[in-house]
Design a protein around this motif. Structure first.
Motif, PDB file in Angstrom:
ATOM      1  N   MET A  49       5.587 -12.317  -3.633  1.00 46.71           N
ATOM      2  CA  MET A  49       6.200 -10.754  -4.287  1.00 46.71           C
ATOM      3  C   MET A  49       5.983 -10.417  -5.317  1.00 46.71           C
ATOM      4  SD  MET A  49       9.435  -9.412  -2.709  1.00 46.71           S
ATOM      5  CE  MET A  49      11.080  -8.536  -4.300  1.00 46.71           C
ATOM      6  N   ILE A  50       5.457  -8.616  -5.243  1.00 49.66           N
ATOM      7  CA  ILE A  50       5.640  -7.748  -6.328  1.00 49.66           C
ATOM      8  C   ILE A  50       6.896  -7.569  -7.172  1.00 49.66           C
ATOM      9  CG2 ILE A  50       4.552  -5.691  -6.778  1.00 49.66           C
ATOM     10  CD1 ILE A  50       2.961  -5.761  -4.968  1.00 49.66           C
ATOM     11  N   GLN A  51       6.241  -8.177  -8.260  1.00 50.55           N
ATOM     12  CA  GLN A  51       7.208  -8.170  -9.194  1.00 50.55           C
ATOM     13  C   GLN A  51       7.101  -7.085 -10.422  1.00 50.55           C
ATOM     14  OE1 GLN A  51      10.040 -10.279  -9.554  1.00 50.55           O
ATOM     15  NE2 GLN A  51       9.361 -12.029  -7.830  1.00 50.55           N
ATOM     16  N   HIS A  52       6.082  -6.666 -10.344  1.00 46.73           N
ATOM     17  CA  HIS A  52       5.839  -6.065 -11.820  1.00 46.73           C
ATOM     18  C   HIS A  52       4.945  -4.579 -11.134  1.00 46.73           C
ATOM     19  CE1 HIS A  52       7.030  -8.873 -15.119  1.00 46.73           C
ATOM     20  NE2 HIS A  52       6.209  -8.970 -13.730  1.00 46.73           N
ATOM     21  N   HIS A  53       5.441  -3.533 -11.992  1.00 48.73           N
ATOM     22  CA  HIS A  53       5.212  -2.247 -10.958  1.00 48.73           C
ATOM     23  C   HIS A  53       5.009  -0.933 -12.152  1.00 48.73           C
ATOM     24  CE1 HIS A  53       7.389  -3.895  -7.281  1.00 48.73           C
ATOM     25  NE2 HIS A  53       8.489  -4.567  -8.254  1.00 48.73           N
ATOM     26  N   PRO A  54       4.281  -0.051 -11.541  1.00 50.56           N
ATOM     27  CA  PRO A  54       4.146   0.941 -12.562  1.00 50.56           C
ATOM     28  C   PRO A  54       5.294   1.709 -12.884  1.00 50.56           C
ATOM     29  CG  PRO A  54       2.411   1.294 -10.788  1.00 50.56           C
ATOM     30  CD  PRO A  54       3.532   0.029 -10.166  1.00 50.56           C
ATOM     31  N   GLY A  55       5.166   2.868 -14.038  1.00 52.25           N
ATOM     32  CA  GLY A  55       6.774   3.681 -13.566  1.00 52.25           C
ATOM     33  C   GLY A  55       6.852   4.745 -13.558  1.00 52.25           C
ATOM     34  N   ALA A  77      -3.908   0.898  -6.182  1.00 54.34           N
ATOM     35  CA  ALA A  77      -4.585   0.531  -5.319  1.00 54.34           C
ATOM     36  C   ALA A  77      -3.242  -0.698  -5.227  1.00 54.34           C
ATOM     37  CB  ALA A  77      -5.458  -0.594  -6.351  1.00 54.34           C
ATOM     38  N   HIS A  78      -2.592  -0.151  -6.593  1.00 53.42           N
ATOM     39  CA  HIS A  78      -1.022  -1.131  -6.418  1.00 53.42           C
ATOM     40  C   HIS A  78      -0.153   0.179  -5.242  1.00 53.42           C
ATOM     41  CE1 HIS A  78       2.762  -2.492  -7.871  1.00 53.42           C
ATOM     42  NE2 HIS A  78       3.604  -1.810  -7.738  1.00 53.42           N
ATOM     43  N   VAL A  79      -0.330   0.452  -5.066  1.00 55.18           N
ATOM     44  CA  VAL A  79       0.520   1.281  -4.341  1.00 55.18           C
ATOM     45  C   VAL A  79       0.598   1.369  -2.955  1.00 55.18           C
ATOM     46  CG1 VAL A  79       1.222   3.803  -3.400  1.00 55.18           C
ATOM     47  CG2 VAL A  79       1.343   3.283  -5.682  1.00 55.18           C
ATOM     48  N   ARG A 126      -0.889  -1.746  -1.739  1.00 56.51           N
ATOM     49  CA  ARG A 126       0.358  -2.766  -1.694  1.00 56.51           C
ATOM     50  C   ARG A 126       1.402  -3.385  -1.462  1.00 56.51           C
ATOM     51  NH1 ARG A 126      -3.391  -7.825  -4.074  1.00 56.51           N
ATOM     52  NH2 ARG A 126      -2.145  -9.566  -3.035  1.00 56.51           N
ATOM     53  N   CYS A 127       1.920  -1.775  -2.184  1.00 57.34           N
ATOM     54  CA  CYS A 127       3.811  -2.965  -2.743  1.00 57.34           C
ATOM     55  C   CYS A 127       4.616  -1.087  -1.547  1.00 57.34           C
ATOM     56  CB  CYS A 127       3.986  -1.983  -4.564  1.00 57.34           C
ATOM     57  SG  CYS A 127       5.186  -2.172  -4.898  1.00 57.34           S
ATOM     58  N   ALA A 128       5.208  -1.719  -1.046  1.00 56.69           N
ATOM     59  CA  ALA A 128       5.786  -0.697  -0.360  1.00 56.69           C
ATOM     60  C   ALA A 128       6.818   0.138  -1.153  1.00 56.69           C
ATOM     61  CB  ALA A 128       6.599  -1.593   0.855  1.00 56.69           C
ATOM     62  N   SER A 129       7.502  -0.769  -2.344  1.00 56.52           N
ATOM     63  CA  SER A 129       8.663  -0.260  -2.928  1.00 56.52           C
ATOM     64  C   SER A 129       7.915   1.590  -3.898  1.00 56.52           C
ATOM     65  CB  SER A 129       9.782  -0.773  -3.583  1.00 56.52           C
ATOM     66  OG  SER A 129       8.967  -1.250  -4.827  1.00 56.52           O
ATOM     67  N   CYS A 130       7.088   0.700  -4.585  1.00 58.98           N
ATOM     68  CA  CYS A 130       5.776   2.142  -4.628  1.00 58.98           C
ATOM     69  C   CYS A 130       5.484   3.307  -3.748  1.00 58.98           C
ATOM     70  CB  CYS A 130       5.247   1.760  -5.426  1.00 58.98           C
ATOM     71  SG  CYS A 130       5.700   0.602  -6.884  1.00 58.98           S
TER      72      CYS A 130
HETATM   73 ZN   LIG Z   1       5.344  -1.485  -6.841  1.00 58.87          ZN
END
Ligand SMILES: [Zn+2]
Length: 222
Positions: A1-7, A29-31, A33-37
């Motif tokens: 579970m991803i906990q830390h995201h870019p602002g 790379a974060h976006v 992998r991260c559905a919410s971002c």
């Molecule tokens: Zn994210």
């Protein structure tokens, strides 16, 4: 579970195509992998597109399109003089631990072999096709090992590809993103569960407490 995201500001800068290629690789790379971002990024892009549709052409930043096209080229290949796309020949990449996946944002980059920088610690230099001097690295650290204590003259972005580390502020695991600046003085320690591989971008050389670490940092270019 991803906990830390870019602002949100960082996501907005990315969506507007105004983020430099080096940091954009990590946020991309974060976006990826991260559905919410990803959902947030799509919304921001839609808002940006609507604003562009309403704007006078003269008001548009002239370099915005060029930068966006550069980033598409960097991902998908390079344009030749006729404007057609030539697929970039994929260069060899260093092996990753099982379970780690290369982010798509590194497509077209040159990635060096793993190099030794200390017991249980290796690094690799990433050169982006359109911004080869951006300070972009991969770090591969064995379980239980720690990076030297340091602070920052600029910003440091980290995107975790696999494994996890604890720097005293929080635990960062697979898919997590971290942004640190001059207010952060930390020592990332890799947890015992497995090797940790991170993408790292720094806008200025790190400030190491130890002189030996400073020498190694200069050698690596971090
Ligand atoms: Zn994210």
């Amino acid at each position: 579970m991803i906990q830390h995201h870019p602002g949100e500001e960082l996501l907005l800068t990315l969506a507007a195509g105004h983020l430099d290629s080096g940091p954009a690789v990590l946020v991309d790379a974060h976006v990826e992998r991260c559905a919410s971002c990803r959902a947030q990024w799509r919304q921001l892009q839609a808002i940006g597109g609507a604003l562009i549709d309403d704007a006078e052409p003269a008001l548009l930043e002239t370099h915005a399109l060029a930068r966006t096209l550069e980033r598409i080229d960097a991902r998908d290949g390079t344009s030749n003089a006729n404007g057609s796309i030539q697929r970039t020949i994929t260069t060899p990449r260093p092996p990753l631990p099982n379970g780690a996946i290369w982010p798509r944002s590194l497509h077209g980059s040159t990635i060096s072999r793993w190099r030794w920088m200390g017991p249980g610690m290796r690094w690799s230099r990433i050169e982006l096709p359109h911004e080869p001097n951006a300070s972009l690295h991969l770090l591969r650290i064995a379980p239980g090992r720690s990076l030297p204590i340091h602070s920052h003259d600029g910003i440091e972005f980290t995107q975790v590809l696999c494994g996890s580390f604890d720097d005293g502020r929080a635990v960062f695991g697979p898919g997590d993103f971290d942004a640190a600046d001059g207010n952060v003085h930390h020592q990332p320690i890799v947890r015992d569960s497995g090797e940790c591989v991170c993408l790292a971008y720094v806008s200025a050389p790190l400030k190491f407490d130890s002189k030996l670490a400073a020498v190694i940092g200069r050698w690596i270019g971090m």
